[in-house]
Motif scaffolding. Sequence first.
Motif, PDB file in Angstrom:
ATOM      1  N   ALA A 116       0.833  -1.199   0.000  1.00  0.00           N
ATOM      2  CA  ALA A 116       0.000   0.000   0.000  1.00  0.00           C
ATOM      3  C   ALA A 116       0.869   1.251   0.000  1.00  0.00           C
ATOM      4  O   ALA A 116       0.411   2.328  -0.394  1.00  0.00           O
ATOM      5  CB  ALA A 116      -0.917  -0.005   1.210  1.00  0.00           C
ATOM      6  N   TYR A 117       2.106   1.135   0.426  1.00  0.00           N
ATOM      7  CA  TYR A 117       3.033   2.249   0.444  1.00  0.00           C
ATOM      8  C   TYR A 117       3.933   2.136  -0.775  1.00  0.00           C
ATOM      9  O   TYR A 117       4.712   1.194  -0.910  1.00  0.00           O
ATOM     10  CB  TYR A 117       3.857   2.246   1.731  1.00  0.00           C
ATOM     11  CG  TYR A 117       2.990   2.283   2.957  1.00  0.00           C
ATOM     12  CD1 TYR A 117       2.383   3.461   3.352  1.00  0.00           C
ATOM     13  CD2 TYR A 117       2.742   1.128   3.686  1.00  0.00           C
ATOM     14  CE1 TYR A 117       1.567   3.504   4.470  1.00  0.00           C
ATOM     15  CE2 TYR A 117       1.932   1.161   4.799  1.00  0.00           C
ATOM     16  CZ  TYR A 117       1.350   2.353   5.182  1.00  0.00           C
ATOM     17  OH  TYR A 117       0.539   2.381   6.277  1.00  0.00           O
ATOM     18  N   SER A 118       3.853   3.118  -1.675  1.00  0.00           N
ATOM     19  CA  SER A 118       4.540   3.013  -2.961  1.00  0.00           C
ATOM     20  C   SER A 118       6.058   2.963  -2.816  1.00  0.00           C
ATOM     21  O   SER A 118       6.733   2.429  -3.690  1.00  0.00           O
ATOM     22  CB  SER A 118       4.138   4.172  -3.872  1.00  0.00           C
ATOM     23  OG  SER A 118       4.482   5.401  -3.270  1.00  0.00           O
ATOM     24  N   ASN A 121       7.380  -0.543  -3.151  1.00  0.00           N
ATOM     25  CA  ASN A 121       7.131  -1.264  -4.398  1.00  0.00           C
ATOM     26  C   ASN A 121       8.288  -1.075  -5.362  1.00  0.00           C
ATOM     27  O   ASN A 121       8.977  -0.048  -5.324  1.00  0.00           O
ATOM     28  CB  ASN A 121       5.837  -0.768  -5.054  1.00  0.00           C
ATOM     29  CG  ASN A 121       4.628  -1.109  -4.224  1.00  0.00           C
ATOM     30  OD1 ASN A 121       4.619  -2.078  -3.489  1.00  0.00           O
ATOM     31  ND2 ASN A 121       3.594  -0.283  -4.333  1.00  0.00           N
ATOM     32  N   CYS A 124       8.815   2.307  -7.163  1.00  0.00           N
ATOM     33  CA  CYS A 124       7.865   3.174  -6.445  1.00  0.00           C
ATOM     34  C   CYS A 124       6.509   3.210  -7.139  1.00  0.00           C
ATOM     35  O   CYS A 124       5.870   4.256  -7.245  1.00  0.00           O
ATOM     36  CB  CYS A 124       8.426   4.584  -6.287  1.00  0.00           C
ATOM     37  SG  CYS A 124       9.856   4.640  -5.201  1.00  0.00           S
ATOM     38  N   ALA A 126       2.713   3.047  -7.701  1.00  0.00           N
ATOM     39  CA  ALA A 126       1.549   3.287  -6.839  1.00  0.00           C
ATOM     40  C   ALA A 126       0.461   2.273  -7.171  1.00  0.00           C
ATOM     41  O   ALA A 126       0.343   1.804  -8.298  1.00  0.00           O
ATOM     42  CB  ALA A 126       1.036   4.702  -7.057  1.00  0.00           C
ATOM     43  N   ILE A 127      -0.346   1.937  -6.180  1.00  0.00           N
ATOM     44  CA  ILE A 127      -1.458   1.015  -6.411  1.00  0.00           C
ATOM     45  C   ILE A 127      -2.619   1.790  -7.039  1.00  0.00           C
ATOM     46  O   ILE A 127      -2.663   3.022  -6.996  1.00  0.00           O
ATOM     47  CB  ILE A 127      -1.904   0.308  -5.109  1.00  0.00           C
ATOM     48  CG1 ILE A 127      -2.351   1.327  -4.051  1.00  0.00           C
ATOM     49  CG2 ILE A 127      -0.801  -0.569  -4.569  1.00  0.00           C
ATOM     50  CD1 ILE A 127      -2.936   0.697  -2.812  1.00  0.00           C
ATOM     51  N   GLY A 129      -5.929   3.708  -7.701  1.00  0.00           N
ATOM     52  CA  GLY A 129      -6.748   4.551  -6.850  1.00  0.00           C
ATOM     53  C   GLY A 129      -5.969   5.505  -5.980  1.00  0.00           C
ATOM     54  O   GLY A 129      -6.551   6.257  -5.208  1.00  0.00           O
ATOM     55  N   THR A 130      -4.650   5.514  -6.095  1.00  0.00           N
ATOM     56  CA  THR A 130      -3.828   6.410  -5.292  1.00  0.00           C
ATOM     57  C   THR A 130      -3.809   7.800  -5.921  1.00  0.00           C
ATOM     58  O   THR A 130      -3.626   7.930  -7.126  1.00  0.00           O
ATOM     59  CB  THR A 130      -2.382   5.872  -5.199  1.00  0.00           C
ATOM     60  OG1 THR A 130      -2.421   4.572  -4.653  1.00  0.00           O
ATOM     61  CG2 THR A 130      -1.517   6.762  -4.332  1.00  0.00           C
ATOM     62  N   LEU A 131      -4.015   8.819  -5.131  1.00  0.00           N
ATOM     63  CA  LEU A 131      -3.958  10.198  -5.609  1.00  0.00           C
ATOM     64  C   LEU A 131      -2.518  10.671  -5.523  1.00  0.00           C
ATOM     65  O   LEU A 131      -1.939  10.745  -4.437  1.00  0.00           O
ATOM     66  CB  LEU A 131      -4.867  11.095  -4.764  1.00  0.00           C
ATOM     67  CG  LEU A 131      -4.883  12.570  -5.152  1.00  0.00           C
ATOM     68  CD1 LEU A 131      -5.473  12.743  -6.549  1.00  0.00           C
ATOM     69  CD2 LEU A 131      -5.667  13.371  -4.137  1.00  0.00           C
ATOM     70  N   THR A 132      -1.925  10.958  -6.660  1.00  0.00           N
ATOM     71  CA  THR A 132      -0.539  11.418  -6.693  1.00  0.00           C
ATOM     72  C   THR A 132      -0.503  12.937  -6.765  1.00  0.00           C
ATOM     73  O   THR A 132      -1.496  13.591  -7.114  1.00  0.00           O
ATOM     74  CB  THR A 132       0.197  10.828  -7.911  1.00  0.00           C
ATOM     75  OG1 THR A 132      -0.463  11.300  -9.099  1.00  0.00           O
ATOM     76  CG2 THR A 132       0.199   9.309  -7.872  1.00  0.00           C
ATOM     77  N   GLN A 135      -1.226  14.146 -10.323  1.00  0.00           N
ATOM     78  CA  GLN A 135      -2.647  14.105 -10.664  1.00  0.00           C
ATOM     79  C   GLN A 135      -3.387  15.272 -10.020  1.00  0.00           C
ATOM     80  O   GLN A 135      -4.236  15.905 -10.649  1.00  0.00           O
ATOM     81  CB  GLN A 135      -3.260  12.778 -10.215  1.00  0.00           C
ATOM     82  CG  GLN A 135      -4.738  12.661 -10.515  1.00  0.00           C
ATOM     83  CD  GLN A 135      -5.347  11.393  -9.937  1.00  0.00           C
ATOM     84  OE1 GLN A 135      -4.659  10.588  -9.327  1.00  0.00           O
ATOM     85  NE2 GLN A 135      -6.630  11.234 -10.136  1.00  0.00           N
TER      86      GLN A 135
END
Length: 147
Positions: A116-118, A121, A124, A126-127, A129-132, A135
């Motif tokens: 869940a924490y990019s 991963n 890095c 993101a999963i 639905g993550t607001l970056t 964006q």
Amino acid sequence: AAAVERRLAQFRAARGSAAAAPRPAEPPGKAAAPEAAEGPRAAAAGPGGGAQVRPGAAAAPVWARPLLLKVLLWAVLLALFAELELGLPFFILSLLYWMYAGTRGPAERRPGELSAYSVFNPGCAAIAGTLTAEQLERELHYRPAAG
């Protein structure tokens, strides 16, 4: 479609013959023996045929379920500690243990599963639905003017 209709007819015939001829009561240890003999036929019937739950199969008794046993043990221990006037510390320590046991380390993740924490991963990533930040900036700049 014809294959499905044929399998449905076979199922209905097997269910009708099983309902017409009641089986004698069997001990729990021998309940799996007739199903084991039908294994090759059931496996040929379709994908996962041997793993399907049969309507007449005996389920595990309620008292033999591990989660229920754990909850009952915890409740008995809570009552014991409450009697010793240590119920609140026991409850708080239980909550801390459940939080610790509920978190999984990175080694316990399934292959291909993202954190869940990019930052943890690969690349890095993101999963969904993550607001970056990028964006959010795009959405703020293309917002219609107020008024």
